[in-house]
Scaffold this motif. Structure first.
Motif, PDB file in Angstrom:
ATOM      1  N   TRP A 227     -14.084 -26.079 -32.685  1.00  9.10           N
ATOM      2  CA  TRP A 227     -15.301 -26.308 -31.907  1.00  9.10           C
ATOM      3  C   TRP A 227     -14.854 -26.566 -30.480  1.00  9.10           C
ATOM      4  O   TRP A 227     -14.007 -27.423 -30.238  1.00  9.10           O
TER       5      TRP A 227
ATOM      6  N   LEU B 115     -12.474 -24.781 -38.878  1.00  2.89           N
ATOM      7  CA  LEU B 115     -13.659 -24.784 -38.011  1.00  2.89           C
ATOM      8  C   LEU B 115     -13.335 -25.399 -36.657  1.00  2.89           C
ATOM      9  O   LEU B 115     -13.519 -26.604 -36.448  1.00  2.89           O
TER      10      LEU B 115
ATOM     11  N   TYR C 221     -15.542 -35.319 -35.752  1.00  2.00           N
ATOM     12  CA  TYR C 221     -15.754 -33.892 -35.466  1.00  2.00           C
ATOM     13  C   TYR C 221     -17.034 -33.850 -34.649  1.00  2.00           C
ATOM     14  O   TYR C 221     -18.122 -33.566 -35.148  1.00  2.00           O
ATOM     15  N   SER C 222     -16.876 -34.164 -33.362  1.00  2.00           N
ATOM     16  CA  SER C 222     -18.040 -34.428 -32.532  1.00  2.00           C
ATOM     17  C   SER C 222     -17.676 -34.315 -31.065  1.00  2.00           C
ATOM     18  O   SER C 222     -16.527 -34.543 -30.694  1.00  2.00           O
TER      19      SER C 222
ATOM     20  N   ILE D  32     -11.550 -29.973 -34.345  1.00  2.00           N
ATOM     21  CA  ILE D  32     -11.251 -29.119 -35.483  1.00  2.00           C
ATOM     22  C   ILE D  32     -11.452 -29.932 -36.754  1.00  2.00           C
ATOM     23  O   ILE D  32     -11.161 -31.126 -36.787  1.00  2.00           O
ATOM     24  N   ASN D  33     -11.974 -29.282 -37.785  1.00  2.00           N
ATOM     25  CA  ASN D  33     -12.248 -30.008 -39.008  1.00  2.00           C
ATOM     26  C   ASN D  33     -10.958 -30.255 -39.784  1.00  2.00           C
ATOM     27  O   ASN D  33      -9.888 -29.750 -39.443  1.00  2.00           O
ATOM     28  N   TRP D  34     -11.052 -31.026 -40.835  1.00  2.00           N
ATOM     29  CA  TRP D  34      -9.872 -31.490 -41.545  1.00  2.00           C
ATOM     30  C   TRP D  34      -9.011 -30.348 -42.071  1.00  2.00           C
ATOM     31  O   TRP D  34      -7.781 -30.444 -42.105  1.00  2.00           O
ATOM     32  N   SER D  35      -9.632 -29.237 -42.479  1.00  2.00           N
ATOM     33  CA  SER D  35      -8.860 -28.133 -43.039  1.00  2.00           C
ATOM     34  C   SER D  35      -8.310 -27.198 -41.974  1.00  2.00           C
ATOM     35  O   SER D  35      -7.462 -26.355 -42.262  1.00  2.00           O
TER      36      SER D  35
ATOM     37  N   ARG E  83      -8.292 -35.516 -42.110  1.00  2.00           N
ATOM     38  CA  ARG E  83      -9.152 -35.978 -41.012  1.00  2.00           C
ATOM     39  C   ARG E  83      -9.488 -34.861 -40.035  1.00  2.00           C
ATOM     40  O   ARG E  83      -8.662 -34.019 -39.734  1.00  2.00           O
ATOM     41  N   ASP E  84     -10.717 -34.910 -39.559  1.00  2.00           N
ATOM     42  CA  ASP E  84     -11.091 -34.092 -38.421  1.00  2.00           C
ATOM     43  C   ASP E  84     -10.402 -34.659 -37.187  1.00  2.00           C
ATOM     44  O   ASP E  84     -10.139 -35.859 -37.110  1.00  2.00           O
TER      45      ASP E  84
ATOM     46  N   TYR F  34     -15.007 -41.023 -32.986  1.00  2.00           N
ATOM     47  CA  TYR F  34     -13.632 -40.934 -33.453  1.00  2.00           C
ATOM     48  C   TYR F  34     -13.081 -42.319 -33.767  1.00  2.00           C
ATOM     49  O   TYR F  34     -13.358 -43.286 -33.082  1.00  2.00           O
TER      50      TYR F  34
END
Length: 120
Positions: free
Chosen positions: A58, A56, A100-101, A50-53, A31-32, A107
């Motif tokens: 933000w 990235l 991711y927003s 932050i993205n799931w991995s 999950r992001d 969310y």
């Protein structure tokens, strides 16, 4: 699904603080995630995502260059490392998952907040 934020406290301007958000497996896996904050009398504000991995991050303009968001998959924990804190950073900080927003309604899950107070 549970998100448990911790690490808030009372600090002085210029200090650092690290927030943690322990997530249940379902809330964390793949999950992001993100952090928002809400100061008294103000609307909830995007801080970072932050993205799931975890590759990235933000940041909001106010967080960029001072805050670092990260994930530790082995611990199912999301972090927000905050440097050079300012009185304007005083707020309740919330962790969230499933988006991711910069928009809070993106969310799926929200944790309880942790209070951060920065004195001048």
């Amino acid at each position: 699904v549970q998100l448990q934020a911790s690490g808030g406290g009372l600090v002085q301007a210029g200090d650092s603080l690290r927030l943690s958000c322990a997530a249940s497996g379902r809330a964390f896996s793949g999950r992001d995630m993100g952090w928002f904050r809400q100061a008294p009398g103000k609307e909830r504000e995007f801080v970072a995502a932050i993205n799931w991995s975890g590759s990235l991050p933000w940041y909001s303009d106010s967080a960029k260059g001072r805050f670092v968001i990260s994930k530790d998959k082995s611990k199912n924990t999301l972090y927000l490392q905050m440097y050079s804190l300012r009185p304007a950073d005083t707020a309740v900080y919330y962790c969230n998952a499933g988006g991711y927003s910069p928009y809070s309604d993106a969310y799926d899950y929200w944790g309880q907040g942790t209070q951060v107070t920065v004195s001048s």
